[in-house]
Design a protein around this motif. Structure first.
Motif, PDB file in Angstrom:
ATOM      1  N   TYR A 170     -49.794 -11.940   8.373  1.00 30.50           N
ATOM      2  CA  TYR A 170     -51.125 -11.578   7.875  1.00 30.50           C
ATOM      3  C   TYR A 170     -52.165 -11.528   8.988  1.00 30.50           C
ATOM      4  O   TYR A 170     -53.225 -10.930   8.826  1.00 30.50           O
ATOM      5  CB  TYR A 170     -51.564 -12.560   6.792  1.00 30.50           C
ATOM      6  N   PHE A 171     -51.851 -12.144  10.138  1.00 29.48           N
ATOM      7  CA  PHE A 171     -52.787 -12.129  11.262  1.00 29.48           C
ATOM      8  C   PHE A 171     -52.938 -10.717  11.816  1.00 29.48           C
ATOM      9  O   PHE A 171     -54.013 -10.306  12.233  1.00 29.48           O
ATOM     10  CB  PHE A 171     -52.300 -13.090  12.355  1.00 29.48           C
ATOM     11  N   ASN A 172     -51.839  -9.975  11.844  1.00 26.84           N
ATOM     12  CA  ASN A 172     -51.882  -8.576  12.278  1.00 26.84           C
ATOM     13  C   ASN A 172     -51.509  -7.705  11.078  1.00 26.84           C
ATOM     14  O   ASN A 172     -50.337  -7.407  10.861  1.00 26.84           O
ATOM     15  CB  ASN A 172     -50.915  -8.337  13.435  1.00 26.84           C
ATOM     16  N   PRO A 173     -52.487  -7.290  10.281  1.00 26.12           N
ATOM     17  CA  PRO A 173     -52.198  -6.633   8.996  1.00 26.12           C
ATOM     18  C   PRO A 173     -51.871  -5.145   9.084  1.00 26.12           C
ATOM     19  O   PRO A 173     -51.739  -4.492   8.057  1.00 26.12           O
ATOM     20  CB  PRO A 173     -53.502  -6.838   8.234  1.00 26.12           C
ATOM     21  N   LYS A 174     -51.734  -4.593  10.281  1.00 26.30           N
ATOM     22  CA  LYS A 174     -51.524  -3.146  10.414  1.00 26.30           C
ATOM     23  C   LYS A 174     -50.260  -2.778  11.179  1.00 26.30           C
ATOM     24  O   LYS A 174     -50.073  -1.621  11.540  1.00 26.30           O
ATOM     25  CB  LYS A 174     -52.742  -2.508  11.113  1.00 26.30           C
ATOM     26  N   ASP A 175     -49.393  -3.764  11.437  1.00 27.16           N
ATOM     27  CA  ASP A 175     -48.206  -3.463  12.238  1.00 27.16           C
ATOM     28  C   ASP A 175     -46.964  -3.200  11.396  1.00 27.16           C
ATOM     29  O   ASP A 175     -45.883  -2.928  11.940  1.00 27.16           O
ATOM     30  CB  ASP A 175     -47.938  -4.588  13.234  1.00 27.16           C
ATOM     31  N   GLY A 176     -47.083  -3.284  10.078  1.00 26.03           N
ATOM     32  CA  GLY A 176     -45.934  -3.021   9.217  1.00 26.03           C
ATOM     33  C   GLY A 176     -44.892  -4.111   9.247  1.00 26.03           C
ATOM     34  O   GLY A 176     -43.739  -3.881   8.866  1.00 26.03           O
ATOM     35  N   ARG A 177     -45.298  -5.305   9.664  1.00 32.53           N
ATOM     36  CA  ARG A 177     -44.391  -6.457   9.699  1.00 32.53           C
ATOM     37  C   ARG A 177     -45.073  -7.635   9.019  1.00 32.53           C
ATOM     38  O   ARG A 177     -46.093  -8.133   9.519  1.00 32.53           O
ATOM     39  CB  ARG A 177     -44.008  -6.825  11.130  1.00 32.53           C
ATOM     40  N   ASN A 178     -44.513  -8.066   7.913  1.00 33.72           N
ATOM     41  CA  ASN A 178     -45.108  -9.160   7.153  1.00 33.72           C
ATOM     42  C   ASN A 178     -43.982  -9.958   6.500  1.00 33.72           C
ATOM     43  O   ASN A 178     -43.369  -9.501   5.536  1.00 33.72           O
ATOM     44  CB  ASN A 178     -46.070  -8.600   6.098  1.00 33.72           C
ATOM     45  N   LEU A 179     -43.702 -11.126   7.068  1.00 36.13           N
ATOM     46  CA  LEU A 179     -42.565 -11.910   6.602  1.00 36.13           C
ATOM     47  C   LEU A 179     -42.681 -12.257   5.122  1.00 36.13           C
ATOM     48  O   LEU A 179     -41.709 -12.162   4.368  1.00 36.13           O
ATOM     49  CB  LEU A 179     -42.445 -13.208   7.409  1.00 36.13           C
ATOM     50  N   GLY A 180     -43.885 -12.667   4.682  1.00 33.86           N
ATOM     51  CA  GLY A 180     -44.056 -13.058   3.285  1.00 33.86           C
ATOM     52  C   GLY A 180     -43.717 -11.925   2.335  1.00 33.86           C
ATOM     53  O   GLY A 180     -42.935 -12.095   1.389  1.00 33.86           O
ATOM     54  N   LEU A 181     -44.298 -10.752   2.590  1.00 31.58           N
ATOM     55  CA  LEU A 181     -44.018  -9.600   1.735  1.00 31.58           C
ATOM     56  C   LEU A 181     -42.552  -9.201   1.816  1.00 31.58           C
ATOM     57  O   LEU A 181     -41.950  -8.799   0.807  1.00 31.58           O
ATOM     58  CB  LEU A 181     -44.912  -8.420   2.142  1.00 31.58           C
ATOM     59  N   HIS A 182     -41.963  -9.319   2.994  1.00 34.18           N
ATOM     60  CA  HIS A 182     -40.555  -8.951   3.179  1.00 34.18           C
ATOM     61  C   HIS A 182     -39.651  -9.820   2.313  1.00 34.18           C
ATOM     62  O   HIS A 182     -38.794  -9.306   1.572  1.00 34.18           O
ATOM     63  CB  HIS A 182     -40.182  -9.110   4.656  1.00 34.18           C
ATOM     64  N   GLU A 183     -39.857 -11.138   2.369  1.00 36.08           N
ATOM     65  CA  GLU A 183     -38.997 -12.037   1.591  1.00 36.08           C
ATOM     66  C   GLU A 183     -39.291 -11.943   0.097  1.00 36.08           C
ATOM     67  O   GLU A 183     -38.367 -11.995  -0.733  1.00 36.08           O
ATOM     68  CB  GLU A 183     -39.152 -13.478   2.088  1.00 36.08           C
ATOM     69  N   MET A 184     -40.546 -11.804  -0.276  1.00 33.69           N
ATOM     70  CA  MET A 184     -40.883 -11.666  -1.694  1.00 33.69           C
ATOM     71  C   MET A 184     -40.337 -10.348  -2.253  1.00 33.69           C
ATOM     72  O   MET A 184     -39.983 -10.264  -3.438  1.00 33.69           O
ATOM     73  CB  MET A 184     -42.388 -11.750  -1.907  1.00 33.69           C
ATOM     74  N   ALA A 185     -40.253  -9.323  -1.407  1.00 33.47           N
ATOM     75  CA  ALA A 185     -39.650  -8.053  -1.841  1.00 33.47           C
ATOM     76  C   ALA A 185     -38.168  -8.241  -2.150  1.00 33.47           C
ATOM     77  O   ALA A 185     -37.650  -7.685  -3.134  1.00 33.47           O
ATOM     78  CB  ALA A 185     -39.841  -6.982  -0.772  1.00 33.47           C
ATOM     79  N   HIS A 186     -37.472  -9.018  -1.326  1.00 31.24           N
ATOM     80  CA  HIS A 186     -36.078  -9.332  -1.628  1.00 31.24           C
ATOM     81  C   HIS A 186     -35.973 -10.067  -2.966  1.00 31.24           C
ATOM     82  O   HIS A 186     -35.106  -9.753  -3.795  1.00 31.24           O
ATOM     83  CB  HIS A 186     -35.482 -10.211  -0.527  1.00 31.24           C
ATOM     84  N   ALA A 187     -36.856 -11.044  -3.156  1.00 33.07           N
ATOM     85  CA  ALA A 187     -36.833 -11.812  -4.408  1.00 33.07           C
ATOM     86  C   ALA A 187     -37.128 -10.918  -5.607  1.00 33.07           C
ATOM     87  O   ALA A 187     -36.494 -11.043  -6.665  1.00 33.07           O
ATOM     88  CB  ALA A 187     -37.849 -12.958  -4.336  1.00 33.07           C
ATOM     89  N   LEU A 188     -38.068  -9.988  -5.439  1.00 34.24           N
ATOM     90  CA  LEU A 188     -38.435  -9.093  -6.538  1.00 34.24           C
ATOM     91  C   LEU A 188     -37.270  -8.199  -6.925  1.00 34.24           C
ATOM     92  O   LEU A 188     -36.974  -8.011  -8.112  1.00 34.24           O
ATOM     93  CB  LEU A 188     -39.633  -8.236  -6.121  1.00 34.24           C
ATOM     94  N   ARG A 189     -36.595  -7.644  -5.936  1.00 39.49           N
ATOM     95  CA  ARG A 189     -35.461  -6.752  -6.196  1.00 39.49           C
ATOM     96  C   ARG A 189     -34.324  -7.505  -6.893  1.00 39.49           C
ATOM     97  O   ARG A 189     -33.702  -6.982  -7.822  1.00 39.49           O
ATOM     98  CB  ARG A 189     -34.993  -6.144  -4.882  1.00 39.49           C
ATOM     99  N   LEU A 190     -34.081  -8.732  -6.475  1.00 41.29           N
ATOM    100  CA  LEU A 190     -33.061  -9.551  -7.125  1.00 41.29           C
ATOM    101  C   LEU A 190     -33.482  -9.947  -8.534  1.00 41.29           C
ATOM    102  O   LEU A 190     -32.669  -9.938  -9.463  1.00 41.29           O
ATOM    103  CB  LEU A 190     -32.799 -10.807  -6.290  1.00 41.29           C
ATOM    104  N   GLU A 191     -34.745 -10.302  -8.696  1.00 36.15           N
ATOM    105  CA  GLU A 191     -35.246 -10.729 -10.009  1.00 36.15           C
ATOM    106  C   GLU A 191     -35.014  -9.655 -11.060  1.00 36.15           C
ATOM    107  O   GLU A 191     -34.696  -9.944 -12.214  1.00 36.15           O
ATOM    108  CB  GLU A 191     -36.741 -11.052  -9.924  1.00 36.15           C
ATOM    109  N   ASN A 192     -35.159  -8.403 -10.660  1.00 35.67           N
ATOM    110  CA  ASN A 192     -34.960  -7.292 -11.595  1.00 35.67           C
ATOM    111  C   ASN A 192     -33.525  -7.227 -12.114  1.00 35.67           C
ATOM    112  O   ASN A 192     -33.274  -6.686 -13.190  1.00 35.67           O
ATOM    113  CB  ASN A 192     -35.316  -5.978 -10.899  1.00 35.67           C
ATOM    114  N   LEU A 193     -32.576  -7.805 -11.355  1.00 38.57           N
ATOM    115  CA  LEU A 193     -31.155  -7.737 -11.714  1.00 38.57           C
ATOM    116  C   LEU A 193     -30.640  -8.979 -12.421  1.00 38.57           C
ATOM    117  O   LEU A 193     -29.546  -8.964 -12.981  1.00 38.57           O
ATOM    118  CB  LEU A 193     -30.316  -7.516 -10.439  1.00 38.57           C
ATOM    119  N   ILE A 194     -31.415 -10.064 -12.381  1.00 39.12           N
ATOM    120  CA  ILE A 194     -30.945 -11.343 -12.920  1.00 39.12           C
ATOM    121  C   ILE A 194     -31.270 -11.434 -14.410  1.00 39.12           C
ATOM    122  O   ILE A 194     -32.404 -11.161 -14.828  1.00 39.12           O
ATOM    123  CB  ILE A 194     -31.586 -12.511 -12.151  1.00 39.12           C
TER     124      ILE A 194
END
Length: 278
Positions: A170-194
């Motif tokens: 979140y410190f650099n919001p324009k580089d297309g790299r965000n660990l939180g969003l990346h991991e939550m995206a994995h969780a979201l995709r899995l949640e849809n299948l569970i």
């Protein structure tokens, strides 16, 4: 029967009506009132507790100071965001790893990250993932013998976060790299299948369109022809989705300009548009 009709029924009850019937109707009316209140909270997305408390002023200040996504929302949408953050904190277990405690700031901002991604789905809280593990920095995985910044473990029902890497995202919001969003995206995709109360919330037709375009772009990445995504996005469909989510929120103008079809499908899939947050 409505609460009003119950009240009328009590008022017009026959004088000869026995006391047990009157008591029963009174209890029934109270139950309807309570259930109506709970239903109202469920409709707002509050599924676990039948009540909610407003987000504290301290937590609001954390959002105002550190979370730009929240700050750009309209007042009404801010309230919805606050409600989802409050509920997310309430239903998750935040577990410190190699640190004394998970601080209020950590809880609020990690929760806000999950809410940012799920904001288009009022009743989705990544319910399968009960635990949020927070490390101070990169941590060593005994499973694959390497260091990690974050991961999602459906078997342990956990999302694991390196706080240092999370803040950097979140410190650099324009580089297309965000660990939180990346991991939550994995969780979201899995949640849809569970198979649980949140199962299959993605629109199937939209998801199919997404995968078709994603497959095409993964081929472009592998051939070195992508102007948008880093090479890691071609690892597999899950990583592509996570990297796309990072860019969707951090570089939406570029994303839409270079890949309008893919961007448009992701708008439909997540039910929100970073270029039109209000």
């Amino acid at each position: 029967m409505t609460i009003t009709s119950l009240a009328i029924l009590l008022q017009v009850s026959s004088p000869n009506q026995n006391s047990s019937e009157v008591v029963f109707l009174a209890i029934l009316s109270v139950l309807v009132i309570l259930l109506t209140g709970i239903s109202g909270k469920v409709n707002m997305g509050f599924q676990v507790p039948g009540f909610s408390r407003p987000l504290s002023s301290k937590r609001k200040e954390i959002l105002k100071k550190h979370f730009p996504y929240y700050c750009q929302l309209s007042p009404n949408r801010r309230k919805r965001f606050e409600q989802k953050v409050q509920h997310f904190i309430y239903v998750k277990e935040f577990i410190p790893r190699q640190i004394p405690i998970v601080t209020e700031e950590m809880k609020v901002l990690i929760s806000a990250c999950a809410v940012q991604l799920t904001f288009g789905y009022p009743k989705v809280f990544l319910s399968h993932f009960k635990r949020i593990l927070v490390y101070p920095d990169n941590y060593y995985s005994t499973i694959n013998k390497t260091f990690h910044k974050g991961e999602v473990n459906p078997r342990l029902r956990a999302v694991v976060i390196s706080w240092k890497a999370f803040v950097a995202g979140y410190f650099n919001p324009k580089d297309g790299r965000n660990l939180g969003l990346h991991e939550m995206a994995h969780a979201l995709r899995l949640e849809n299948l569970i198979l649980n109360a949140e199962y299959n919330f993605f629109d199937g037709a939209v998801l199919q369109q997404w995968q078709t375009l994603a497959d095409q772009e993964m081929q472009n990445i592998s051939a070195g022809n992508s102007r948008m995504f880093r090479g890691y996005a071609a690892t597999d469909p899950d990583e592509f989705f996570a990297v796309a989510v990072e860019n969707f929120f951090e570089r939406p103008e570029k994303f839409k300009s270079l890949m309008p079809n893919l961007y448009g499908i992701l708008v439909l899939l997540l039910k929100q548009d970073p270029l039109n947050p209000l």
